[in-house]
Enzyme design. Structure first.
Site, PDB file in Angstrom:
ATOM      1  N   LYS A 261       0.864  -1.190   0.000  1.00 44.07           N
ATOM      2  CA  LYS A 261       0.000   0.000   0.000  1.00 44.07           C
ATOM      3  C   LYS A 261       0.899   1.237   0.000  1.00 44.07           C
ATOM      4  O   LYS A 261       1.782   1.370   0.842  1.00 44.07           O
ATOM      5  CB  LYS A 261      -0.908   0.005   1.246  1.00 44.07           C
ATOM      6  CG  LYS A 261      -1.679   1.314   1.463  1.00 44.07           C
ATOM      7  CD  LYS A 261      -2.644   1.235   2.646  1.00 44.07           C
ATOM      8  CE  LYS A 261      -3.243   2.606   2.981  1.00 44.07           C
ATOM      9  NZ  LYS A 261      -4.168   2.572   4.133  1.00 44.07           N
ATOM     10  N   ASP A 266      -2.758  10.139   3.536  1.00 46.27           N
ATOM     11  CA  ASP A 266      -4.146   9.713   3.712  1.00 46.27           C
ATOM     12  C   ASP A 266      -4.877  10.714   4.606  1.00 46.27           C
ATOM     13  O   ASP A 266      -4.851  10.606   5.831  1.00 46.27           O
ATOM     14  CB  ASP A 266      -4.194   8.303   4.324  1.00 46.27           C
ATOM     15  CG  ASP A 266      -5.626   7.820   4.538  1.00 46.27           C
ATOM     16  OD1 ASP A 266      -6.550   8.459   3.987  1.00 46.27           O
ATOM     17  OD2 ASP A 266      -5.812   6.807   5.237  1.00 46.27           O
ATOM     18  N   LYS A 273     -10.301  12.760   8.007  1.00 46.48           N
ATOM     19  CA  LYS A 273      -9.836  12.314   9.331  1.00 46.48           C
ATOM     20  C   LYS A 273      -9.851  13.493  10.308  1.00 46.48           C
ATOM     21  O   LYS A 273      -9.681  14.637   9.889  1.00 46.48           O
ATOM     22  CB  LYS A 273      -8.394  11.801   9.221  1.00 46.48           C
ATOM     23  CG  LYS A 273      -8.267  10.418   8.631  1.00 46.48           C
ATOM     24  CD  LYS A 273      -6.816   9.962   8.641  1.00 46.48           C
ATOM     25  CE  LYS A 273      -6.667   8.574   8.041  1.00 46.48           C
ATOM     26  NZ  LYS A 273      -7.334   7.520   8.803  1.00 46.48           N
ATOM     27  N   GLU A 345      -9.492   3.504   2.118  1.00 42.74           N
ATOM     28  CA  GLU A 345      -8.994   3.587   0.745  1.00 42.74           C
ATOM     29  C   GLU A 345      -7.935   2.534   0.430  1.00 42.74           C
ATOM     30  O   GLU A 345      -7.769   2.151  -0.718  1.00 42.74           O
ATOM     31  CB  GLU A 345      -8.432   4.997   0.477  1.00 42.74           C
ATOM     32  CG  GLU A 345      -6.993   5.266   0.937  1.00 42.74           C
ATOM     33  CD  GLU A 345      -6.783   5.126   2.434  1.00 42.74           C
ATOM     34  OE1 GLU A 345      -7.754   5.238   3.198  1.00 42.74           O
ATOM     35  OE2 GLU A 345      -5.640   4.878   2.857  1.00 42.74           O
ATOM     36  N   ARG A 347      -7.701  -0.645   1.006  1.00 41.10           N
ATOM     37  CA  ARG A 347      -8.197  -1.906   0.438  1.00 41.10           C
ATOM     38  C   ARG A 347      -8.594  -1.735  -1.029  1.00 41.10           C
ATOM     39  O   ARG A 347      -8.505  -2.669  -1.820  1.00 41.10           O
ATOM     40  CB  ARG A 347      -9.347  -2.435   1.303  1.00 41.10           C
ATOM     41  CG  ARG A 347     -10.552  -1.568   1.357  1.00 41.10           C
ATOM     42  CD  ARG A 347     -11.444  -1.868   2.560  1.00 41.10           C
ATOM     43  NE  ARG A 347     -10.907  -1.322   3.795  1.00 41.10           N
ATOM     44  CZ  ARG A 347     -11.489  -1.446   4.988  1.00 41.10           C
ATOM     45  NH1 ARG A 347     -12.613  -2.130   5.114  1.00 41.10           N
ATOM     46  NH2 ARG A 347     -10.943  -0.923   6.061  1.00 41.10           N
TER      47      ARG A 347
HETATM   48  N1  BES Z   1      -4.366   4.530   6.863  1.00 37.29           N
HETATM   49  C1  BES Z   1      -5.469   4.219   7.679  1.00 37.29           C
HETATM   50  C2  BES Z   1      -5.145   3.223   8.767  1.00 37.29           C
HETATM   51  C3  BES Z   1      -4.165   3.644   9.842  1.00 37.29           C
HETATM   52  C4  BES Z   1      -4.633   4.076  11.055  1.00 37.29           C
HETATM   53  C5  BES Z   1      -2.800   3.524   9.644  1.00 37.29           C
HETATM   54  C6  BES Z   1      -3.728   4.426  12.057  1.00 37.29           C
HETATM   55  C7  BES Z   1      -1.908   3.887  10.639  1.00 37.29           C
HETATM   56  C8  BES Z   1      -2.369   4.331  11.861  1.00 37.29           C
HETATM   57  C9  BES Z   1      -6.599   3.630   6.838  1.00 37.29           C
HETATM   58  O1  BES Z   1      -6.652   4.033   5.521  1.00 37.29           O
HETATM   59  C10 BES Z   1      -7.884   4.024   7.470  1.00 37.29           C
HETATM   60  O2  BES Z   1      -8.125   5.187   7.523  1.00 37.29           O
HETATM   61  N2  BES Z   1      -8.646   3.055   7.934  1.00 37.29           N
HETATM   62  C11 BES Z   1      -9.859   3.311   8.594  1.00 37.29           C
HETATM   63  C12 BES Z   1     -10.887   2.327   8.075  1.00 37.29           C
HETATM   64  C13 BES Z   1     -12.296   2.646   8.485  1.00 37.29           C
HETATM   65  C14 BES Z   1     -12.783   3.930   7.826  1.00 37.29           C
HETATM   66  C15 BES Z   1     -13.185   1.490   8.084  1.00 37.29           C
HETATM   67  C16 BES Z   1      -9.637   3.115  10.090  1.00 37.29           C
HETATM   68  O3  BES Z   1      -8.891   2.219  10.465  1.00 37.29           O
HETATM   69  O4  BES Z   1     -10.184   3.891  10.869  1.00 37.29           O
HETATM   70 ZN    ZN Z   2      -7.773   5.883   5.314  1.00 37.18          ZN
HETATM   71 ZN    ZN Z   3      -4.814   4.683   4.706  1.00 35.96          ZN
END
Ligand code: BES
Ligand code: ZN
Ligand code: ZN
Length: 511
Positions: A261, A266, A273, A345, A347
């Site tokens: 990835k 992000d 976020k 995103e 996935r």
């Molecule tokens: N890049 C994030 C995951 C992440 C979180 C990486 C903390 C490193 C530290 C990922 O793209 C994400 O935002 N995932 C969401 C998924 C949710 C919206 C279903 C998450 O984990 O909150």
């Molecule tokens: Zn994300």
């Molecule tokens: Zn991410």
């Protein structure tokens, strides 16, 4: 920055710091015998008067009045004559670096040949490797912060300097690859974007004999990678997919494929976020950073195996052109996805990258590596990466490499219950499940699994381990490069034993 000169010598040179090992029973490690019995006795007597008891990995330094050195660092070796694993030795090496870095410009380590019980061919190599890994620091934008670090030369005593120098090259190569991963992960998102990261891959890997093809948005459109392109569509930075191939094996051998990835930032997109830790999302390309580092290690050490690496690179931003919750995209596989959160995103990017690599290369194994979910940090903290796989054998091999390298992984379940939770009313699947399902790392893995056809597959969720705010064993602050050493070790263990024995560039001590 990292300690530039790591070398091997028959006896410690004069000046600088001297490092000796000491066991809990007060015995000074026999490696110090090169100093002469008198000095060893004097050091032992001196330490006996202090409160230092030789506990493993602990150290203690003092201004030297023995011999010709400015300082002595004694490093605890624990129980007398205990057996050390390669990883223990790396950790001792890291503790040595931490102990001496501020003392002098040079340090000589008199530990090794006879006083370390281990399976390692030469324990000093592992000590040196651990010190080297520990010494890396991202000081590019604030070089002054390291003024306190004086050390630039670290030498290790051994009876066999020529062999040690030759053998150390492969460790140095792995460390260089880890440093490459750490450095691209540490760079901010105004420096690293899909285009600049692809350029770094080209610069770093092409000279080593790796084939690189970089797919631009037009090619990706023609291939039908609408899931990946949908994530990228809100950003002024165009996406790229770097396809790296190393053909070290027979032409007929199917490759092992790694898919990383590479979300260079992000923000969450329209599902923005919260502000608090958003800056950490510069690390969201760590999976691609690991693939980059891994391919570098494979090429530098010329592994006789075919390996493919995919760096799937996008930036996830909100804008007037950004993807919306509710959008439906058709992936390269033909399967459709209803977007519920633009922040899920990773996935989407992986779905197209994984489909592509299976279609183009028919790999025997696909391993994807991604900072995929916050939920994995809740489940496993910063200690383990999450492992999801459809193969018990692959799980066993990866966990073995994790234990050997200290980049530990923990197997998580995949079940129909979680798979069902991503069914959509209007498309083949949702990109997130209902919040009530919980187990967010598992639903994410189930999503990816839907894009795996007939191949052994493992998914590593590295969201909790790709950076550290603590001093962990072979790392200081920031990017860890977690995954490079682990996956390199995994590849090395896959090689047939005759190949390991005949190749001077492989490390297996038990071979
Ligand atoms: N890049 C994030 C995951 C992440 C979180 C990486 C903390 C490193 C530290 C990922 O793209 C994400 O935002 N995932 C969401 C998924 C949710 C919206 C279903 C998450 O984990 O909150
Ligand atoms: Zn994300
Ligand atoms: Zn991410």
């Amino acid at each position: 920055m990292f300690v530039k000169n790591v070398s091997f010598v028959t006896s410690p040179s004069l000046g600088g710091s001297l490092v000796v090992g000491i066991y809990e029973d007060g015995t000074v490690g026999a490696g110090a015998d090169v100093l002469g019995g008198k000095i060893v006795d004097e050091i032992a007597q001196y330490v006996r008067k202090t409160s230092f008891y030789g506990k493993l990995f602990e150290s203690f330094s003092f201004v030297s009045s023995f011999g010709e050195h400015n300082h002595v660092l004694v490093i605890g070796l624990g129980k007398f004559n205990a057996q050390f694993s390669d990883l223990d030795l790396e950790k001792i090496g890291a503790a040595i670096y931490t102990g001496v870095k501020k003392l002098d410009k040079k340090a000589s380590v008199a530990i090794g040949d006879s006083d370390i019980k281990s399976n390692a061919k030469m324990p000093q190599l592992l000590l040196a490797f651990g010190s080297l890994l520990k010494s890396w620091d991202f000081d590019k934008y604030k070089p002054t912060k390291n003024e306190k670090v004086k050390l630039s030369t670290l030498e290790f005593c051994t009876g066999n300097v020529a062999d040690a120098e030759f053998e150390f090259k492969k460790y140095k190569n792995i460390a260089d690859a880890v440093f490459l991963a750490r450095s691209v992960v540490s760079e901010p998102a105004n420096v690293i974007n899909p285009l600049s990261l692809a350029a770094i891959a080209e610069q770093e890997l092409a000279p080593l004999g790796i084939n690189i093809k970089v797919l631009d948005p037009k090619v990706m459109q023609d291939l039908g990678m609408n899931a990946l392109l949908g994530v990228a569509q809100g950003s002024a930075n165009e996406p790229r997919m770097a396809v790296l191939s190393w053909n070290g094996g027979d032409a007929s051998d199917k490759p092992v494929a790694f898919v990383g990835k590479g979300v260079t930032f992000d923000s969450g997109g329209i599902s923005l976020k919260p502000e608090e830790n958003m800056h950490e999302m510069t690390y969201d390309m760590a999976g691609s950073g690991v693939v980059l580092g891994l391919l570098k290690a494979v090429a530098l050490n010329k592994l006789p195996i075919n390996v493919v690496g995919i760096m799937a690179m996008v930036e996830n931003m909100p804008s007037g052109t950004a993807q919306r919750p509710g959008d439906i995209v058709k992936t390269m596989s033909g399967k459709t996805v209803e977007i519920r959160s633009t922040d899920a995103e990773g996935r989407l990017v992986l779905a197209d990258a994984i489909w592509y690599v299976e279609e183009k290369f028919s790999p025997k194994i696909i391993i994807d590596i991604a900072t995929l979910t916050g939920a994995i940090v809740v489940a496993l903290g910063h200690e383990f990466a999450g492992l999801f796989t459809n193969s018990d054998e692959l799980a066993k091999q990866l966990i073995e490499s994790g234990d050997a390298t200290g980049e530990k992984i923990w197997r998580m379940p995949l079940t129909e219950h979680f798979d069902k939770s991503i069914n959509s009313e209007v498309a083949d699947m949702l990109n997130t499940s209902k919040p009530s399902t919980r187990g967010g790392s598992i639903t994410a893995a189930q999503f990816i699994k839907r894009f795996i056809r007939d191949v052994s597959w493992a998914h590593l969720d590295i969201a909790g381990v790709e950076c550290t705010s603590d001093e962990i064993f072979v790392c200081t602050n920031g990017a860890t490069g977690f995954g490079v050493h682990l996956l390199y070790d995994f590849l090395e263990r896959m090689l047939p034993i005759d190949c390991v024995l005949s190749s001077p560039l492989l490390r297996r001590s038990e071979a």
